[in-house]
Structures are given as C-alpha cells and as structure tokens.
Scaffold this active site. Structure first.
Site, short mmCIF file in Angstrom:
data_model
loop_
_atom_site.label_atom_id
_atom_site.label_comp_id
_atom_site.label_asym_id
_atom_site.label_seq_id
_atom_site.Cartn_x
_atom_site.Cartn_y
_atom_site.Cartn_z
N GLU A 174 0.81 -1.22 0.00
CA GLU A 174 0.00 0.00 0.00
C GLU A 174 0.84 1.27 0.00
O GLU A 174 0.75 2.10 0.92
CB GLU A 174 -0.94 0.01 1.22
CG GLU A 174 -1.92 -1.13 1.25
CD GLU A 174 -2.99 -1.03 2.33
OE1 GLU A 174 -3.95 -1.80 2.26
OE2 GLU A 174 -2.86 -0.17 3.24
N GLU A 373 -5.06 -8.74 0.84
CA GLU A 373 -5.70 -8.36 2.11
C GLU A 373 -7.17 -8.11 1.86
O GLU A 373 -7.54 -7.53 0.85
CB GLU A 373 -5.12 -7.06 2.70
CG GLU A 373 -3.77 -7.17 3.34
CD GLU A 373 -3.27 -5.82 3.88
OE1 GLU A 373 -4.10 -5.00 4.33
OE2 GLU A 373 -2.04 -5.61 3.85
#
Length: 470
Positions: A174, A373
């Site tokens: 991320e 995720e």
C-alpha cells in the site's frame, strides 16, 4: 465444526489456490528494542507523542511474534494456511538503514522462513510496510534519492539472504498510505501536509520499487516472482453526470493508477501527468527514470480491498488559502442505504472486489494477481466469547464468504486470481489504532500473557482451505 465439511461445495476454487493471511513486521513482531533492531519511525513517533496512539499502546511488544513465531506458525498450519505474507523490518535487518547487516535479524528471519516451510506454508515476503528506519527518515525518507538507493540495496540483500527459499517477493505494501498518512492527512509520521512533497514521495517510492525489481531480476531467483501490494480502492461516481464521473476519474488517478500503471504497464497515465502539470506539481525526476520504470514491471499483483471510495463533484469552491489536497477535485459521498462496519466507519461493499479484478483483467493484461488483504476490524470482540473461550465472529465469516463469492465469480469470468489472504492471522497492533479493532482469525488476549485462541472464523477458513471452496 464437522458438519461444515460434509456440505456440498458450491464455490470451488482453482487447484493450488493460496489460502492464508497477511501481516507486517511492526504490527506483530514486538521486540522493538531487542535483537539489535534500530529505531523506525513508529518507535520514534510513539516516544514523541504517545497520546496519539489508542490507549497509549505503542509498538514495543505488539503480539510478540519475535519470541512466539513457532507457536504462531503451528496455529497457521492448524487453520489450513498454505501461504502467509509477512514483512521484513528494514530497521531490524539494517539498523541504520544503510550500513551493516544485523546478524540477529538474519537468524530470526531465517528461522521464521524455515519454520513456515517445515509446516507446509509458503512464505510471501514483503520488503517494506510503512516502517521507515528513523536514520533514513532523518535524511528525508522517500523525499531523498539517497534513501531510495539505500532501499534498493536493502531489497537486494533480502533477495540474496532469503531468496534460496522465498520465491514470492513484494516491494511495498500500500505505497499510497505513507503518502496519505505522512504527507497529506497527518495520520503517519512525519505528519507533513504538503501536496508537492507528497507527489515527490509517491514518485520516489515507485523509483525505489523499480530499482528493487531490477535488483530482483539480477538476483535470478529460480522460480521467483516479484510484485507489489496495492490497495486498489475502486472510485465510484455518485451519478453518471459528467462532473461526478470526472471527480471519480481523478480520484482513481491519484489513489490507484499513480502506482498501478507504472507497476504493471511501466508508465504513468498521461492524464495524471497532465493533471499534475496543470497545477504545477510534477515531481523532480532524473535522467533514466522513465526507462527504469518501463523495464521493471511486476510479475504478480497483490490486491488489498476493504471498502469502496464514493465521490461526487465539489459542492463548493475550495478555500484558496487551504492546503492543496486531492479533495480539491472531489467531495466524498455517503451512499444512502449502504452497509456499514460501524466500528471502523467503513462501508462494506462486496462487489467492489469483483470490479477491481475485472478491471485488472480487462485493462492490465489480466496479470497474475491475488487478494493480498481483505478483512473486518471489530471493537470489543470479547463480547462474543463462549464458555470455552472461543470468539464467535460470525460477522467475519459472513464478510469473508460474501467477498469470496465475488472473487469466485471473477475467476469464472477469466480473471487470473491465484489466492486469498485475509488481514490478518492474529489480532495485531494497528498503527495509531493499536488494539482498538481486532482483525485476526486468532484472538490475542492482552490481559492474559498474549494467549492465542482460534476464533470461529479460523475454524471456518480451515474447512474452506481443506475443501478449496465452500
């Protein structure tokens, strides 16, 4: 629990599907001041401003994976993991970020990798997860090209030290989040609000990524693949009105495509370049950068998905004196009737995961990918504990199951999806939120020596992994 495995399988996944979970070094290891580890920005920020962390809980102990990894990996095996993503702590491996390698860290990560393999669990290793070494941040962090080069050296050391056993590698998790948190919205250190510096940090992060990919190619790990983990939050316009559609397009450019396009296609979207140029925010670049990005695209894309981003055209003219932020181009929009996770304040929109996968299939060459995720954080889960100590998190089972149905549909339509990793294996320390919301398949009892107990969702996912479907 037995009944479940006897039911017919409606949603079957491809052979060899990766079932597992993901976590990061700072969030589970603890031992922040042990084993020769150097300070990272989280250790430092907690010392400076402990009140900014939920209940004043910092990163020094977290879930103590550093000392209890054998017990934890045994639990991973018990709940059906065939793969597990964790990160290496840069400041543990190289305490000052650029100098000597710490032999105690090498011992620790070797032991974790070997233990995973001994239990039939494939290690997926991420090189950077929000945890800049303090010595590197003091030089400017991702704003400084020297730090970019130090990261490339660190990544190549990781490949050399562990690449004989680790075949799945990721450069960043991320990467938009340190940009948002550290340089736009003040929720990560160094707590800067400055769009120009944010753009530079985002750009240098991608240069660092490309240099790590180049180092990986040079390392020539047999059977090795390298990728990046992106939180590809789909941007949905409120309506099909051109102003709303444009607002969603700009949000998508800034938050998703600023990393996705260079990582997969090897170039930045032209309309992103034009947008930044129009407002005078193009990053400082160096000769050879374009070729570096072009030649070092990824093999494997990790996709994190929690919630959609819903936007609409601006309601009002921006304050000319306020800091320039992405919200100059759009307003957020709360869709009436949306399903919510009230603890996190996030919308639950399962179809979003399908929309991302179809976009990757249609617009990004159907690159090999996996859900790296997806998960649900809930506060006060102790309420759902039964007399035997197990937490009945049926809401998490429903959350996973409904997302998996959409993943399955994308696979049926030809998306190249290879696995599903839940965030996260066990309750872990979540940055400034510390232990406020719990995400784990395994409960960690902070009041009872960090005792581990498998939740109902852990047993449910075990049957899914064993049946390769549900």
């Amino acid at each position: 629990m037995e009944q479940q495995s006897k039911q017919p399988i409606t949603y079957r996944f491809p052979a060899g599907f990766w079932w597992g979970s993901a976590t990061s070094a700072t969030q589970i290891e603890g031992a922040a001041n042990e084993g020769g580890k150097g300070k990272n920005i989280w250790d430092h920020w907690y010392e400076q401003e402990p009140h900014r962390f939920f209940h004043g809980v910092g990163p020094e102990v977290t879930s103590d994976f550093y000392h209890r990894y054998k017990e934890d990996i045994a639990l991973m095996k018990e709940i059906g993991h065939n793969s597990f993503r964790f990160s290496i702590s840069w400041s543990r491996l190289i305490p000052d970020g650029a100098g000597e390698v710490n032999p105690e860290a090498v011992r620790f990560y070797n032991a974790v990798i070997d233990e995973l393999l001994a239990n039939g669990i494939e290690p997926f290793v991420n090189v950077y997860h929000f945890d800049m070494p303090l010595a590197m941040q003091n030089m400017g962090g991702w704003e400084n090209r020297q730090v970019v080069n130090a990261y490339a050296r660190y990544a190549s050391l990781c490949f050399r030290l562990f690449g004989d056993r680790v075949k799945k590698w990721f450069t960043h998790n991320e990467p938009i989040v340190p940009v948002e948190g550290g340089y736009l919205y003040d929720f990560h250190y160094p707590n800067v609000v400055d769009f120009r510096r944010a753009v530079q940090v985002a750009y240098h992060t991608m240069i660092a990524h490309a240099k790590a990919v180049a180092a990986f190619r040079k390392a020539a790990i047999p059977g090795g693949k390298i990728g990046i983990i992106l939180n590809l939050t789909p941007s949905y316009p409120r309506s099909q009105h051109p102003a709303d559609v444009k607002a969603a397009h700009i949000a998508d450019l800034l938050f998703n495509r600023s990393f996705l396009d260079p990582a997969v296609k090897g170039e930045y979207p032209q309309d992103l370049i034009e947008l930044l140029a129009e407002h005078g925010f193009l990053p400082v670049t160096e000769a050879g950068d374009r070729e570096l990005i072009k030649e070092n695209t990824i093999d494997l894309l990790g996709i994190n998905y929690y919630q959609p981003r819903r936007v609409k055209a601006k309601e009002y003219m921006p304050n000319p004196d306020a800091p320039f932020l992405p919200e100059r181009f759009f307003d957020y929009y709360a869709m009436p009737g949306r399903k919510m996770n009230p603890y996190r304040g996030w919308e639950i929109y399962e179809k979003g995961i399908y929309d991302i996968l179809i976009n990757i299939k249609e617009n990004y060459g159907n690159i090999e990918c996996f859900i790296s995720e997806n998960g649900m954080g809930v506060e006060g889960e102790e309420r759902f504990r039964d007399e035997n100590g197990m937490i009945h998190d049926d809401y998490r089972i429903e959350f996973i199951r409904e997302h998996l149905k959409w993943v399955h549909r994308a696979i049926e339509e030809g998306a190249n999806v290879k696995g599903y990793h839940l965030w996260t294996f066990m309750d872990n320390w979540s940055w400034t939120n510390a232990y406020k919301n719990r995400y784990g398949l395994v409960a960690v009892d902070l009041d009872n020596h960090l005792k581990r107990t498998i939740k109902k969702s852990g047993y449910w996912l075990k049957t899914v992994a064993e049946n390769n479907g549900f």
